[in-house]
Design a protein around this motif. Structure first.
Motif, PDB file in Angstrom:
ATOM      1  N   ALA A  94       0.925  -1.155  -0.047  1.00  0.00           N
ATOM      2  CA  ALA A  94       0.015  -0.002   0.192  1.00  0.00           C
ATOM      3  C   ALA A  94       0.753   1.196  -0.073  1.00  0.00           C
ATOM      4  O   ALA A  94       0.717   2.237  -0.673  1.00  0.00           O
ATOM      5  CB  ALA A  94      -0.976   0.050   1.229  1.00  0.00           C
ATOM      6  N   TYR A  95       1.912   1.270   0.705  1.00  0.00           N
ATOM      7  CA  TYR A  95       2.919   2.379   0.829  1.00  0.00           C
ATOM      8  C   TYR A  95       3.707   2.437  -0.465  1.00  0.00           C
ATOM      9  O   TYR A  95       3.796   3.654  -0.797  1.00  0.00           O
ATOM     10  CB  TYR A  95       3.652   2.487   1.920  1.00  0.00           C
ATOM     11  CG  TYR A  95       3.207   3.224   3.423  1.00  0.00           C
ATOM     12  CD1 TYR A  95       3.101   4.547   3.299  1.00  0.00           C
ATOM     13  CD2 TYR A  95       2.446   2.407   4.392  1.00  0.00           C
ATOM     14  CE1 TYR A  95       2.149   4.932   4.294  1.00  0.00           C
ATOM     15  CE2 TYR A  95       1.749   3.062   5.390  1.00  0.00           C
ATOM     16  CZ  TYR A  95       1.782   4.542   5.372  1.00  0.00           C
ATOM     17  OH  TYR A  95       0.861   5.102   6.324  1.00  0.00           O
ATOM     18  N   GLU A  96       4.231   1.495  -1.028  1.00  0.00           N
ATOM     19  CA  GLU A  96       4.739   1.451  -2.148  1.00  0.00           C
ATOM     20  C   GLU A  96       3.939   1.950  -3.538  1.00  0.00           C
ATOM     21  O   GLU A  96       4.250   2.584  -4.069  1.00  0.00           O
ATOM     22  CB  GLU A  96       5.319  -0.172  -2.383  1.00  0.00           C
ATOM     23  CG  GLU A  96       6.515  -0.493  -1.954  1.00  0.00           C
ATOM     24  CD  GLU A  96       7.845   0.337  -2.224  1.00  0.00           C
ATOM     25  OE1 GLU A  96       8.243   0.434  -3.396  1.00  0.00           O
ATOM     26  OE2 GLU A  96       8.142   1.451  -1.211  1.00  0.00           O
ATOM     27  N   ASN A  97       2.598   1.605  -3.293  1.00  0.00           N
ATOM     28  CA  ASN A  97       1.922   2.144  -4.342  1.00  0.00           C
ATOM     29  C   ASN A  97       1.688   3.684  -4.355  1.00  0.00           C
ATOM     30  O   ASN A  97       1.451   4.327  -5.362  1.00  0.00           O
ATOM     31  CB  ASN A  97       0.413   1.473  -4.505  1.00  0.00           C
ATOM     32  CG  ASN A  97       0.512  -0.001  -4.771  1.00  0.00           C
ATOM     33  OD1 ASN A  97       1.314  -0.305  -5.617  1.00  0.00           O
ATOM     34  ND2 ASN A  97      -0.614  -0.538  -4.282  1.00  0.00           N
ATOM     35  N   GLY A 173      -4.005  10.237   9.351  1.00  0.00           N
ATOM     36  CA  GLY A 173      -5.118  10.173   8.072  1.00  0.00           C
ATOM     37  C   GLY A 173      -5.429   8.723   8.010  1.00  0.00           C
ATOM     38  O   GLY A 173      -6.446   8.575   7.058  1.00  0.00           O
ATOM     39  N   VAL A 174      -4.784   7.786   8.504  1.00  0.00           N
ATOM     40  CA  VAL A 174      -5.520   6.432   8.454  1.00  0.00           C
ATOM     41  C   VAL A 174      -6.521   6.377   9.630  1.00  0.00           C
ATOM     42  O   VAL A 174      -6.271   6.665  10.749  1.00  0.00           O
ATOM     43  CB  VAL A 174      -4.114   5.403   8.698  1.00  0.00           C
ATOM     44  CG1 VAL A 174      -4.783   3.891   8.512  1.00  0.00           C
ATOM     45  CG2 VAL A 174      -3.292   5.738   7.666  1.00  0.00           C
ATOM     46  N   PRO A 175      -7.825   6.014   9.080  1.00  0.00           N
ATOM     47  CA  PRO A 175      -8.796   5.977  10.190  1.00  0.00           C
ATOM     48  C   PRO A 175      -8.785   4.934  11.237  1.00  0.00           C
ATOM     49  O   PRO A 175      -8.042   3.806  10.999  1.00  0.00           O
ATOM     50  CB  PRO A 175     -10.008   5.480   9.220  1.00  0.00           C
ATOM     51  CG  PRO A 175      -9.410   4.836   8.039  1.00  0.00           C
ATOM     52  CD  PRO A 175      -7.985   5.212   7.785  1.00  0.00           C
ATOM     53  N   ASP A 184      -7.017   4.767   0.798  1.00  0.00           N
ATOM     54  CA  ASP A 184      -6.623   5.360  -0.588  1.00  0.00           C
ATOM     55  C   ASP A 184      -5.053   6.068  -0.467  1.00  0.00           C
ATOM     56  O   ASP A 184      -4.844   6.183   0.608  1.00  0.00           O
ATOM     57  CB  ASP A 184      -7.656   6.323  -1.073  1.00  0.00           C
ATOM     58  CG  ASP A 184      -7.659   7.496  -0.325  1.00  0.00           C
ATOM     59  OD1 ASP A 184      -6.888   8.537  -0.348  1.00  0.00           O
ATOM     60  OD2 ASP A 184      -8.413   7.508   0.899  1.00  0.00           O
ATOM     61  N   GLU A 185      -4.524   6.115  -1.588  1.00  0.00           N
ATOM     62  CA  GLU A 185      -3.161   6.648  -1.866  1.00  0.00           C
ATOM     63  C   GLU A 185      -3.021   8.163  -1.107  1.00  0.00           C
ATOM     64  O   GLU A 185      -2.030   8.417  -0.573  1.00  0.00           O
ATOM     65  CB  GLU A 185      -2.761   6.374  -3.229  1.00  0.00           C
ATOM     66  CG  GLU A 185      -2.757   5.109  -3.493  1.00  0.00           C
ATOM     67  CD  GLU A 185      -2.125   5.031  -5.068  1.00  0.00           C
ATOM     68  OE1 GLU A 185      -2.058   6.060  -5.852  1.00  0.00           O
ATOM     69  OE2 GLU A 185      -2.526   3.734  -5.559  1.00  0.00           O
ATOM     70  N   VAL A 186      -3.931   8.787  -1.409  1.00  0.00           N
ATOM     71  CA  VAL A 186      -3.812  10.180  -0.857  1.00  0.00           C
ATOM     72  C   VAL A 186      -3.833  10.292   0.639  1.00  0.00           C
ATOM     73  O   VAL A 186      -3.174  11.023   1.314  1.00  0.00           O
ATOM     74  CB  VAL A 186      -5.056  11.200  -1.596  1.00  0.00           C
ATOM     75  CG1 VAL A 186      -5.047  12.519  -0.646  1.00  0.00           C
ATOM     76  CG2 VAL A 186      -5.049  11.204  -2.920  1.00  0.00           C
ATOM     77  N   THR A 187      -4.830   9.732   1.080  1.00  0.00           N
ATOM     78  CA  THR A 187      -4.699   9.443   2.481  1.00  0.00           C
ATOM     79  C   THR A 187      -3.336   8.759   3.316  1.00  0.00           C
ATOM     80  O   THR A 187      -2.883   9.469   4.082  1.00  0.00           O
ATOM     81  CB  THR A 187      -5.918   8.723   3.017  1.00  0.00           C
ATOM     82  OG1 THR A 187      -6.981   9.266   2.603  1.00  0.00           O
ATOM     83  CG2 THR A 187      -6.063   8.510   4.674  1.00  0.00           C
ATOM     84  N   LEU A 188      -2.897   7.899   2.592  1.00  0.00           N
ATOM     85  CA  LEU A 188      -1.547   7.059   3.106  1.00  0.00           C
ATOM     86  C   LEU A 188      -0.607   8.263   2.934  1.00  0.00           C
ATOM     87  O   LEU A 188       0.246   8.594   3.868  1.00  0.00           O
ATOM     88  CB  LEU A 188      -1.352   6.143   2.100  1.00  0.00           C
ATOM     89  CG  LEU A 188      -2.103   4.634   2.432  1.00  0.00           C
ATOM     90  CD1 LEU A 188      -1.675   3.792   1.417  1.00  0.00           C
ATOM     91  CD2 LEU A 188      -1.860   4.041   3.932  1.00  0.00           C
TER      92      LEU A 188
END
Length: 198
Positions: A94-97, A173-175, A184-188
């Protein structure tokens, strides 16, 4: 579900054992497999066998890899002085993406959960501590925002702080109660950029 085929029922039961697959989804998958061309199914079975027989854990970060050292740990362009600690490979992916993090990872293999019998010895905590040499400048605690993830982050912070290494936690940002792999990537990216120094 009434069905005349015992073989199909056995396949449904096996598919139900996969994470996130319930009885209805298993049924849909089983019927798809039963009706698919033979070469498509042989290709699927071959891919499963290749993964089972050839995938191993990276000797440094413990992510799944084709080689003894994964392509992230062996990449000379990655910042080895910054280690992001995650619970599992899906969180790392998820972080790599997001494409913004340039450090390396450490995969714990889960989170502390005394109720489930998961203590420090069941996770890759000892291996993380062995990686924390004078060259490491920051450890980013990116465990999930669940009770177990927060407990794990607090435990790790107490272990790492005396080593005079900067310890940060991903921002909110992570619930709370959510899993990183589903964000989603923006929140990550916001969570990574807004991390807090502990």
């Amino acid at each position: 579900m009434i069905n005349s085929s015992e073989n199909l029922q056995r396949l449904i039961k096996e598919l139900e054992n996969l994470p996130g697959v319930g009885r209805k989804s298993a049924g849909r998958l089983a019927y798809h497999i039963a009706n698919a061309p033979k070469e498509k199914i042989e290709s699927l079975v071959n891919a499963i066998n290749i993964v089972r027989d050839n995938i191993k854990k990276c000797k440094i970060c413990f992510c799944l890899s084709d080689d003894d050292i994964c392509n992230i740990c062996s990449n000379e362009n990655r910042n080895k002085k910054q280690i992001m600690v995650v619970e599992n490979e899906r969180d790392m992916i998820a972080y790599e993406n997001v494409g913004e993090y340039k450090g390396v990872y450490h995969i714990l293999g889960g989170a502390l959960s005394p109720l489930l019998g998961i203590g420090p010895n069941e996770l890759k905590i000892k291996e993380l501590m062995a990686r924390l040499s004078a060259d490491v400048e920051e450890v980013i605690l990116a465990t999930n925002s669940s009770v177990e993830g927060e407990t794990t982050a607090t435990y790790l912070m107490k272990l790492i702080k005396p080593l005079n290494i900067k310890v940060s936690r991903i921002a909110s940002g992570v619930p709370v109660g959510g899993d990183i792999e589903n964000v989603d990537e923006v929140t990550l990216l916001r969570a990574l950029n807004g991390r807090l120094v502990l």
